[in-house]
Design an enzyme around this catalytic site. Sequence first.
Site, PDB file in Angstrom:
ATOM      1  N   GLY A 297       0.871  -1.283  -0.065  1.00  0.00           N
ATOM      2  CA  GLY A 297       0.005  -0.049   0.246  1.00  0.00           C
ATOM      3  C   GLY A 297       0.686   1.261  -0.136  1.00  0.00           C
ATOM      4  N   ILE A 299       1.132   3.678   2.171  1.00  0.00           N
ATOM      5  CA  ILE A 299       2.089   3.873   3.587  1.00  0.00           C
ATOM      6  C   ILE A 299       2.942   2.811   3.819  1.00  0.00           C
ATOM      7  CG2 ILE A 299       1.665   4.261   6.107  1.00  0.00           C
ATOM      8  CD1 ILE A 299       0.483   6.455   4.446  1.00  0.00           C
ATOM      9  N   SER A 321      -2.377  -8.646  -1.743  1.00  0.00           N
ATOM     10  CA  SER A 321      -2.333  -8.166  -3.563  1.00  0.00           C
ATOM     11  C   SER A 321      -0.825  -8.680  -4.034  1.00  0.00           C
ATOM     12  CB  SER A 321      -2.495  -6.709  -3.618  1.00  0.00           C
ATOM     13  OG  SER A 321      -2.159  -6.473  -4.868  1.00  0.00           O
ATOM     14  N   TYR A 323       0.194  -8.386  -6.943  1.00  0.00           N
ATOM     15  CA  TYR A 323       0.774  -7.181  -7.834  1.00  0.00           C
ATOM     16  C   TYR A 323       1.545  -6.391  -6.799  1.00  0.00           C
ATOM     17  CZ  TYR A 323       1.675  -3.435 -11.203  1.00  0.00           C
ATOM     18  OH  TYR A 323       2.454  -2.148 -11.510  1.00  0.00           O
ATOM     19  N   SER A 347      -3.066 -12.741   4.117  1.00  0.00           N
ATOM     20  CA  SER A 347      -4.116 -12.240   4.653  1.00  0.00           C
ATOM     21  C   SER A 347      -4.004 -11.915   6.166  1.00  0.00           C
ATOM     22  CB  SER A 347      -5.483 -12.652   4.496  1.00  0.00           C
ATOM     23  OG  SER A 347      -6.459 -12.207   5.176  1.00  0.00           O
ATOM     24  N   LYS A 415      -9.617   9.503  11.537  1.00  0.00           N
ATOM     25  CA  LYS A 415     -10.965   9.103  11.483  1.00  0.00           C
ATOM     26  C   LYS A 415     -11.490   8.242  12.688  1.00  0.00           C
ATOM     27  CE  LYS A 415     -11.025  10.135   6.825  1.00  0.00           C
ATOM     28  NZ  LYS A 415      -9.794  10.877   6.843  1.00  0.00           N
ATOM     29  N   GLY A 456      -0.497  12.240  -1.702  1.00  0.00           N
ATOM     30  CA  GLY A 456       0.062  11.429  -2.558  1.00  0.00           C
ATOM     31  C   GLY A 456      -0.410   9.900  -2.415  1.00  0.00           C
ATOM     32  N   SER A 457      -1.191   9.410  -1.218  1.00  0.00           N
ATOM     33  CA  SER A 457      -1.471   8.117  -0.927  1.00  0.00           C
ATOM     34  C   SER A 457      -2.746   7.739  -1.866  1.00  0.00           C
ATOM     35  CB  SER A 457      -1.970   7.848   0.186  1.00  0.00           C
ATOM     36  OG  SER A 457      -3.153   8.772   0.651  1.00  0.00           O
ATOM     37  N   SER A 458      -3.147   6.516  -2.227  1.00  0.00           N
ATOM     38  CA  SER A 458      -3.887   6.357  -3.071  1.00  0.00           C
ATOM     39  C   SER A 458      -5.453   6.977  -2.336  1.00  0.00           C
ATOM     40  CB  SER A 458      -4.033   4.695  -3.195  1.00  0.00           C
ATOM     41  OG  SER A 458      -4.486   4.145  -1.754  1.00  0.00           O
TER      42      SER A 458
END
Length: 664
Positions: A297, A299, A321, A323, A347, A415, A456-458
Amino acid sequence: MINRLAAPLLALPRPAKRLLALAVDAALCLLCVWLAFSFRYEQWVTLRGVQWSAPVMAVVLALPLFVVFGLYRAIFRYAGSAALMAIVRACAVFGLGYALMFSVVGVKGVPRTVGILVPLLLFLAIAGCRMFARYWLGGLYMSALHRKALPQVVIYGAGGAGLQLAAALAQSREMMLCAFVDDAAHLQGSTLNGVQIQSVEWLEQNAAKQGITDVLLAMPSASHLRRVEILNRLLPLRLHVRTLPALADLANGRVQVNDLLEVDIEDLLGRDPVAPVADLLHKHIRSQVVLVTGAGGSIGSELCRQIVQLSPSVLLLVDLSEYALYAVHQELEELAPEVRVIPLLASVCDARRLREIMHAWRPDTVYHAAAYKHVPLVEHNPIEGVRNNAIGTLTAARVAMECKVRRFVLVSTDKAVRPTNIMGASKRLAEMALQGLAQQSTETCFSMVRFGNVLGSSGSVVPLFRRQIEAGGPITLTHADITRYFMTIPEAAQLVIQAGAMAWGGDVFVLDMGNPVRIIDLARRLVELSGRTVRDEATPEGDIELHITGLRPGEKLYEELLIGNNAMPTVHPRVMKAHENCPPWEELWRQFDVLKATLESSDVPALKAALKQMLAGYQPHLEVVDWVHMERHRVRPASQPLAIEHHHRSDDGGTPASPIAIAA
């Protein structure tokens, strides 16, 4: 007409071009000899008798030398300094031979000065011919004719980077450089490579008059605060502002037009990035085994980049993931080939697989960055969001405790503070799981790091806004008053590493992120720095409209970093920590059992009720927007499908312009 001749010449085959060049050079030899005789006799002359030996010998001697020295191998329209040096060498050898023949030995009827004048004239003629060919056939002539049609730019900064950028602009011919601008008074009024250095006041007064469209910031060593000052002054001019990368990215000493970037969003936030404390970075990384979950990811991958440069003995990359895991593994192997980096598909909800990994390598530290983080996506898929973020964290933490991992650091989010959405609630549950485990007598030190939106993170709003600006708008926002804290990806990764080094168990670490930023102000500045204007009631003729779509389910106007007001300082001047209330482990474990049961039953209303009971201050969105739940409970005529519009929004208040219609 001169331009129409260029195309057929360039279309000739290579041998024909060489024959043409030989013919031109032969003609130049004849011309130079005739000029030498005319200069000697101070009148235009006609060659007679033995005098013809001078032009004949010039052609016979010069052309073979030009072939040997490679004058016909160079492509004239791209000829540069190497071609010029070949001409110098060839003409020098020619001059020695020709002068020896006609000046030293001598030929009756030919003045000895001809042996000196002809080589000099021939060098000027050959070099001038090549320069003209480069100017004409290379497109420079056309560029000069049409340069006013190119974007008119100024370079802000008359230092080394500015000089290199000017050279790159001259080479690319994509922009027309009008002037340098520099704050140094002693430079103003002078020239740099023939271009005037002006003051900022000159730019303010002449930008519109001279049709200047772009400002290129060539100040890679300037602080963020200084760059912010410059940007604030340039904003009213409505110019497209771009910048060079940092000095570290320009270490090769060459600047190209492709190096130009849009203004860093960090420059718009008004604060310098938080510098790390070197001892904290190295303390629990060097020569140790480190495991990162969610390594693929935004981060997690930055965490891995930072860690691998701190020389761990082994770096374990865990991600679901394939890829993402492959990509980060390839990057890290190139970045630090001396470090053993191992990619592991797993996972975080799979206790058996995590146990295999941790038993095999016995990591000293686990950085847990695996999570579903996109607010709208998790809100519409709450069961999987809670299972991955909350139960996955609990599973990974318990396995780490069982395998006697010394430190377990959770990457959390602002959050999680008084959450109003499933994503925030799931991350608060993850924090509580670690706080509960920290109450037990354990060899594992559990801690968590909370920060705001990561640039810049997804899913970050800034790339979205820039795409919308390039498309001509509109920029979509969820609310005019929405604010968010921002930090850079390197800041976030360094904070996680340093927090793990400072933790004693159950600590929550937060970064002093300055003041929150209004998303609408951020959007306006991006529009203005792109050289466009915002279209609103005050400026109805503006270029880009700001479209307010309304708050999404579970979205808050304002984010917070701490639940209470008990923040304490740490050894890092910009990092604070706090201890927040958590139920006793026995009660928390019972609540997690209830939560697991609701997840197994896929009962979304029951899940929301369980979350509300577990989390004080949780105010869920009243409507259940889980896609599966809505499909099960949808009532509609069999002949009329129902389309549900869903705007995919990033966590920080931006939405793309067009909805995604999902129909049965």
